[in-house]
Design a protein around this motif. Structure first.
Motif, PDB file in Angstrom:
ATOM      1  N   ARG A  54       2.314   6.429   7.519  1.00  0.00           N
ATOM      2  CA  ARG A  54       3.793   6.358   8.261  1.00  0.00           C
ATOM      3  C   ARG A  54       4.766   6.538   7.392  1.00  0.00           C
ATOM      4  O   ARG A  54       5.996   7.182   7.617  1.00  0.00           O
ATOM      5  CB  ARG A  54       3.847   4.895   8.654  1.00  0.00           C
ATOM      6  N   GLN A  55       4.825   6.280   5.828  1.00  0.00           N
ATOM      7  CA  GLN A  55       5.760   6.594   4.938  1.00  0.00           C
ATOM      8  C   GLN A  55       6.093   7.905   4.572  1.00  0.00           C
ATOM      9  O   GLN A  55       7.153   8.684   4.755  1.00  0.00           O
ATOM     10  CB  GLN A  55       5.156   5.760   3.565  1.00  0.00           C
ATOM     11  N   THR A  56       4.830   8.687   4.643  1.00  0.00           N
ATOM     12  CA  THR A  56       5.207  10.090   4.393  1.00  0.00           C
ATOM     13  C   THR A  56       5.573  10.732   5.753  1.00  0.00           C
ATOM     14  O   THR A  56       6.525  11.921   5.490  1.00  0.00           O
ATOM     15  CB  THR A  56       3.492  10.661   4.048  1.00  0.00           C
ATOM     16  N   VAL A  57       5.278  10.559   6.685  1.00  0.00           N
ATOM     17  CA  VAL A  57       6.049  11.074   7.967  1.00  0.00           C
ATOM     18  C   VAL A  57       7.045  10.968   8.074  1.00  0.00           C
ATOM     19  O   VAL A  57       8.041  11.823   8.329  1.00  0.00           O
ATOM     20  CB  VAL A  57       4.924  10.640   9.344  1.00  0.00           C
ATOM     21  N   ARG A  58       7.794   9.794   7.704  1.00  0.00           N
ATOM     22  CA  ARG A  58       9.255   9.435   7.791  1.00  0.00           C
ATOM     23  C   ARG A  58      10.008   9.902   6.841  1.00  0.00           C
ATOM     24  O   ARG A  58      11.206  10.352   7.207  1.00  0.00           O
ATOM     25  CB  ARG A  58       9.475   7.803   7.961  1.00  0.00           C
ATOM     26  N   LEU A  59       9.493   9.850   5.711  1.00  0.00           N
ATOM     27  CA  LEU A  59      10.385  10.701   4.419  1.00  0.00           C
ATOM     28  C   LEU A  59      10.515  12.280   4.908  1.00  0.00           C
ATOM     29  O   LEU A  59      11.485  12.771   4.540  1.00  0.00           O
ATOM     30  CB  LEU A  59       9.597  10.472   3.231  1.00  0.00           C
ATOM     31  N   GLN A  60       9.328  12.850   5.216  1.00  0.00           N
ATOM     32  CA  GLN A  60       9.510  14.139   5.646  1.00  0.00           C
ATOM     33  C   GLN A  60      10.204  14.424   6.800  1.00  0.00           C
ATOM     34  O   GLN A  60      10.948  15.295   6.830  1.00  0.00           O
ATOM     35  CB  GLN A  60       8.097  14.889   5.830  1.00  0.00           C
TER      36      GLN A  60
ATOM     37  N   LEU B  17      -8.937   4.965   6.733  1.00  0.00           N
ATOM     38  CA  LEU B  17      -7.768   5.668   6.216  1.00  0.00           C
ATOM     39  C   LEU B  17      -6.544   4.663   6.373  1.00  0.00           C
ATOM     40  O   LEU B  17      -6.099   4.195   7.330  1.00  0.00           O
ATOM     41  CB  LEU B  17      -7.260   6.851   7.040  1.00  0.00           C
ATOM     42  N   PRO B  18      -5.703   4.480   5.238  1.00  0.00           N
ATOM     43  CA  PRO B  18      -4.719   3.291   5.215  1.00  0.00           C
ATOM     44  C   PRO B  18      -3.431   3.893   6.229  1.00  0.00           C
ATOM     45  O   PRO B  18      -3.188   4.971   6.127  1.00  0.00           O
ATOM     46  CB  PRO B  18      -4.144   3.357   3.734  1.00  0.00           C
ATOM     47  N   GLU B  19      -2.843   3.016   6.906  1.00  0.00           N
ATOM     48  CA  GLU B  19      -1.814   2.993   7.768  1.00  0.00           C
ATOM     49  C   GLU B  19      -0.371   3.496   7.173  1.00  0.00           C
ATOM     50  O   GLU B  19       0.526   4.463   7.551  1.00  0.00           O
ATOM     51  CB  GLU B  19      -1.696   2.438   8.979  1.00  0.00           C
TER      52      GLU B  19
ATOM     53  N   GLY C  20       0.706  -1.204  -0.202  1.00  0.00           N
ATOM     54  CA  GLY C  20       0.027   0.017   0.046  1.00  0.00           C
ATOM     55  C   GLY C  20       0.905   1.249  -0.072  1.00  0.00           C
ATOM     56  O   GLY C  20       0.106   2.276  -0.210  1.00  0.00           O
ATOM     57  N   ARG C  21       2.239   1.117   0.228  1.00  0.00           N
ATOM     58  CA  ARG C  21       2.995   2.491  -0.016  1.00  0.00           C
ATOM     59  C   ARG C  21       2.813   3.174  -1.101  1.00  0.00           C
ATOM     60  O   ARG C  21       2.769   2.360  -2.570  1.00  0.00           O
ATOM     61  CB  ARG C  21       4.434   2.055   0.459  1.00  0.00           C
TER      62      ARG C  21
END
Length: 320
Positions: free
Chosen positions: A309-315, A303-305, A116-117
């Motif tokens: 998480r991917q967006t927060v970590r990359l930012q 809302l997919p998790e 799902g990422r």
């Protein structure tokens, strides 16, 4: 081999087998022959003369008849050859299957499912001015200043995303009044007072970007920069008790924590599921030097998790 005595015209004579006498008298001792005279007084028709004893030398010289080896040996040899052929056939078939077998991801209907990422473009830190340290270098940069243009630190749009043109992105700055609309203040005067506090807390810039994915997930990212890390901490303390709009009664979400986030950054996330098909909201605040980032994702229904998480970590990595 046992032979049968042919029928005669006289009374039947029972054949008595001849038993070899053990060789006890030495090699020259011979077995006595039995003759007709050994049984005087017995009258009967003479029996036909028996076949002469086979000559071993003649048998050895005569050509062999029939199979060269007993049937059991021949059977064992056949079994061994059959097994060898089967083994080679199995190995050959396996090799052919391995060569002709396509990759799993290329077989229709068997493509390995993703988690799902989203697919983001390659992300790289911008080049700093000559001689300027990174924001999380506490010894060389105790104020935690980001010397790169804050807009260059915004996470780029993933594939298939549709940008919200009402957000400035890399072309401008977001007014503080628009930024504060993202929060759910209990009283209207609180929003006004917070905007004044932003000015007093030495706010410098607010960079912002938003987009929507095909499944309806909307993402908003705000980067709020102050003069120093101390000013950023002061303002964040004032907003700590104010929920993001649409996320009252949200619960803490610790799933965003990861080793991929720089250890000098602080991360705090919350999540609220939409009840009865309502809008679900996830939010996270990242503190890095003189800047903090607010990441908000919303979607009707679940809302997919993983993308959150991917967006927060990359930012977080871009801010570090």
């Amino acid at each position: 081999m046992t032979e049968t005595t042919p029928e005669t015209t006289g009374p039947a004579v029972t054949a008595v087998p001849v038993t070899a006498v053990p060789d006890t008298a030495g090699p020259e001792t011979a077995v006595p022959e039995t003759t007709e005279e050994a049984a005087p007084g017995v009258t009967h028709d003479p029996a036909p003369e028996p076949d002469p004893a086979p000559d071993p030398a003649a048998e050895a010289a005569a050509p062999a008849e029939g199979p060269a080896c007993p049937p059991r040996r021949r059977l064992r040899a056949a079994v061994r050859w059959t097994a060898a052929v089967l083994v080679f056939a199995a190995f050959g078939g396996a090799a052919t299957y391995a060569v002709a077998q396509p990759e799993r991801t290329k077989i229709p209907g068997l493509k390995t499912p993703g988690d799902g990422r989203w697919t983001y473009p390659p992300v790289a830190l911008p080049k700093l001015p000559a001689g300027r340290p990174r924001p999380l270098d506490a010894s060389a940069n105790p104020a935690g200043v980001h010397y790169a243009d804050l807009r260059s630190l915004l996470l780029p749009l993933p594939e298939q995303a549709v940008a919200d043109r009402s957000f400035p992105g890399t072309k401008g700055w977001l007014p503080s009044a628009d930024y504060l609309k993202r929060y759910d203040f209990e009283f209207p005067d609180t929003a006004r007072d917070t905007r004044l506090e932003l000015r007093d807390d030495a706010l410098r810039h607010i960079a912002a970007r938003a987009w929507t994915m095909p499944d309806g997930t909307r993402t908003e990212i705000y980067l709020v920069q102050f003069l120093t890390a101390g000013h950023r901490n002061s303002h964040y303390a004032q907003l700590a008790g104010v929920p993001v709009r649409g996320a009252r009664d949200a619960v803490d979400d610790g799933t965003v924590q990861s080793k991929s986030i720089p250890s000098a950054e602080t991360v705090y996330a919350q999540a609220k599921a939409g009840a009865h098909g309502g809008v679900s909201t996830r939010s996270a605040i990242l503190g890095a030097g003189d800047t903090y980032a607010l990441v908000v994702q919303t979607r009707k229904g679940a809302l997919p998790e993983v993308p959150f998480r991917q967006t927060v970590r990359l930012q977080a990595q871009l801010l570090g």
